[in-house]
Write a protein that holds these residues in place. Sequence first.
Motif, short mmCIF file in Angstrom:
data_model
loop_
_atom_site.label_atom_id
_atom_site.label_comp_id
_atom_site.label_asym_id
_atom_site.label_seq_id
_atom_site.Cartn_x
_atom_site.Cartn_y
_atom_site.Cartn_z
N THR A 196 93.06 73.84 81.64
CA THR A 196 92.82 72.95 82.78
C THR A 196 91.32 72.82 83.06
OG1 THR A 196 94.94 73.59 83.76
CG2 THR A 196 93.33 72.54 85.22
N LEU A 197 90.61 73.93 83.01
CA LEU A 197 89.17 73.90 83.27
C LEU A 197 88.43 73.12 82.19
CD1 LEU A 197 88.49 77.56 84.51
CD2 LEU A 197 88.82 75.50 85.87
N VAL A 198 88.88 73.24 80.95
CA VAL A 198 88.27 72.48 79.86
C VAL A 198 88.40 70.98 80.10
CG1 VAL A 198 88.58 71.82 77.43
CG2 VAL A 198 88.38 74.22 78.05
N ILE A 199 89.60 70.54 80.53
CA ILE A 199 89.82 69.12 80.81
C ILE A 199 88.89 68.64 81.93
CG2 ILE A 199 91.48 67.44 81.72
CD1 ILE A 199 93.67 69.00 80.32
N ILE A 224 82.18 74.18 78.45
CA ILE A 224 83.36 74.04 77.59
C ILE A 224 83.26 74.97 76.39
CG2 ILE A 224 84.63 72.44 76.10
CD1 ILE A 224 83.84 70.20 78.03
N LYS A 225 82.07 75.09 75.82
CA LYS A 225 81.88 75.94 74.64
C LYS A 225 82.22 77.40 74.92
CE LYS A 225 78.47 73.30 72.04
NZ LYS A 225 77.08 73.28 71.52
N LYS A 226 82.06 77.82 76.17
CA LYS A 226 82.38 79.20 76.52
C LYS A 226 83.86 79.51 76.31
CE LYS A 226 78.74 79.48 80.05
NZ LYS A 226 78.47 79.60 81.50
N PHE A 227 84.68 78.45 76.30
CA PHE A 227 86.12 78.65 76.16
C PHE A 227 86.57 78.64 74.69
CE2 PHE A 227 85.69 77.09 80.46
CZ PHE A 227 86.58 77.88 81.17
N GLU A 231 91.54 82.09 74.91
CA GLU A 231 92.86 81.53 74.63
C GLU A 231 93.00 80.16 75.28
OE1 GLU A 231 95.09 84.93 76.23
OE2 GLU A 231 96.07 85.03 74.27
N LEU A 232 93.45 79.18 74.48
CA LEU A 232 93.65 77.82 74.96
C LEU A 232 94.96 77.28 74.44
CD1 LEU A 232 90.13 76.22 74.31
CD2 LEU A 232 91.15 76.54 76.54
N ASP A 233 95.53 76.29 75.15
CA ASP A 233 96.65 75.55 74.58
C ASP A 233 96.17 74.89 73.29
OD1 ASP A 233 98.50 76.18 76.48
OD2 ASP A 233 98.05 74.47 77.77
N TYR A 239 87.74 69.47 72.56
CA TYR A 239 86.93 68.85 73.61
C TYR A 239 85.44 69.11 73.41
CZ TYR A 239 90.93 67.41 76.43
OH TYR A 239 92.06 66.79 76.88
N ALA A 240 85.08 70.35 73.05
CA ALA A 240 83.66 70.67 72.89
C ALA A 240 83.05 69.84 71.77
CB ALA A 240 83.49 72.16 72.59
N TYR A 241 83.77 69.71 70.65
CA TYR A 241 83.24 68.94 69.53
C TYR A 241 83.15 67.45 69.85
CZ TYR A 241 83.75 73.16 66.69
OH TYR A 241 83.63 74.43 66.19
#
Length: 571
Positions: A196-199, A224-227, A231-233, A239-241
């Motif tokens: 959710t935070l990445v989005i 975003i890169k920190k994630f 663990e992510l879905d 997203y970062a790329y």
Amino acid sequence: MRHFLLLLFALILSWSSFSQNKEQLSQLSFDALLDTIQKYQFSDIEKALDAAEAYTLKGKRENDKEKEWLGMQSSILVNVNFRKYKLANEQAENALEFVRSNKLPDLEMQVLLLLGDLHGIVTTVDQQLFYYNELLQLAEKKNDPSYREYALTRIARVHDISGDSQKALNLYKKSLEYFKHKPLDSLYTQIKKNSTLVILYSSMALAHLKLEHIDSAKLYNLEIKKFQEKELDSCYGVYAYLLEGEIAYEEEKFDEARENYEKAYSICPSEYDLMALNKAYALGKIEVGAKNYKRGIEILQSALDDYQVTAAEEGFMRDYYEKLAEAYKNTGNYEKASFYYEKYLVSKTEYTKLKEDAKESFLKRERANFKRDFDAVVSEKESSKSKLNYVLLGASIIVLILLFLLLKFYRNKRANEIKFRDLLAKIEAAPTPDEIIDTKDAVLEEKNTSDVPEGTKQQILSGLKKLEKQEYFLKQECNSYNVAKKIGTNTSYLSKVINSHYGKNFNTYINDLRINYTIIRLKNDVIFRSYSIQSIAEEVGYKSADSFTKYFKKDTGLNPSFYIKEIKNIA
């Protein structure tokens, strides 16, 4: 388990007769049907829909309303995947009636979210906002902060489309704070939180790119890169790329942009044709930007031929058509260039209409809210008056308010232009830059200098002049303690001497120096004018753009962006 596998294997082998007997198909387990839907959701609409309808039938037969809804939802999403948006929208309207009649408010919130997304494509922004606001009201009624934030982030996206990216950012920031601090539970797991935070970070970075705040977009991309190592879905790692690619493209670093886009689309390969079109646009625009026009045409034209754009999607294709027109023009194929330029103009018109509809929809809602509140007040005080009079009075007030706001806008613009000319006159007339802005504080901290030896006063004033020449005031660590230390005195003496000699407090003294420096440098330095407001703020000693903007406006009466724009016009 073996029985399940045999059934599934037999199902795949005998698919030619599959759709003829949904009743028989509905004898399979829910898991088997769900696996089938997922397997064919992008590749075979008939098979996927048959499995979804069988899922609904099985849920209905077993009197499991939630399973019945899941089958409906699957049918809707399969139709979305195959771009049958109107049919998906009709099914979603039926699903809304189903969950309401069966009193399933949690599922109702899901349907409202889905309907809002669909109406952005098939009808109007007004209808889209209607469903998002319905969701917002239901979430508040049920005290469900998660769905409230989902509604607000969707409304933020509409603000972004309407051109008000700053308002969108404000909403995104509020949602970010909520989801950052929301406690984990069985549904809101660490993986869900990270995703959710990445989005949200991605949405904020893209909004900053629209505002041409590349530095801010980079900061959110770093978040975003920190994630990436967390663990992510599945697929959220792209997203970062993707953002890295967008930023590199904006900076015309085409090799870097190409590499990041390739990485993004290799992480999460998909059969969804819209993903293929998005990939083609990303890679194609890079080739066009790098002037590899023939390669750009190969990528863009091939994907477009395979995709077959629907009428509902034309308004979102303007950038794609523009790149194709540019590529064909530069290869000398003017017939194709003209064809795609015409399509670009039509698509641009559709997109402009979408933006204007969004603006008008927000304005209509503001008017409606104002009218509702106004009518309620009037009704309490003058219940004997007719409803028609209320409406007319409310409409008159709205018109007057709009006229007042319009007049205020032009007055402010005119006033700012006068302030700008006055500031230019001050710059020309000032013997030295530090005399352009010379603020005097009405209330001083320590004006009495009777206890400061004369020699110490001169030492302090001499030290201050020396630090001014060294431009120490541009450093963020420039505070009264550090300045006193450099001069060889204490903060009390320093404050008293500045108050007495300059007629201002220490902070005002430093801010005046910074703003005067900024005014002159923006006037003379073309490259400095191209910086973002955040970068300018940091360059002249402020930690945030907000602080810099506040002091710049306090001293000059103008926003930095307005001053920069006017300087560019006369440069």
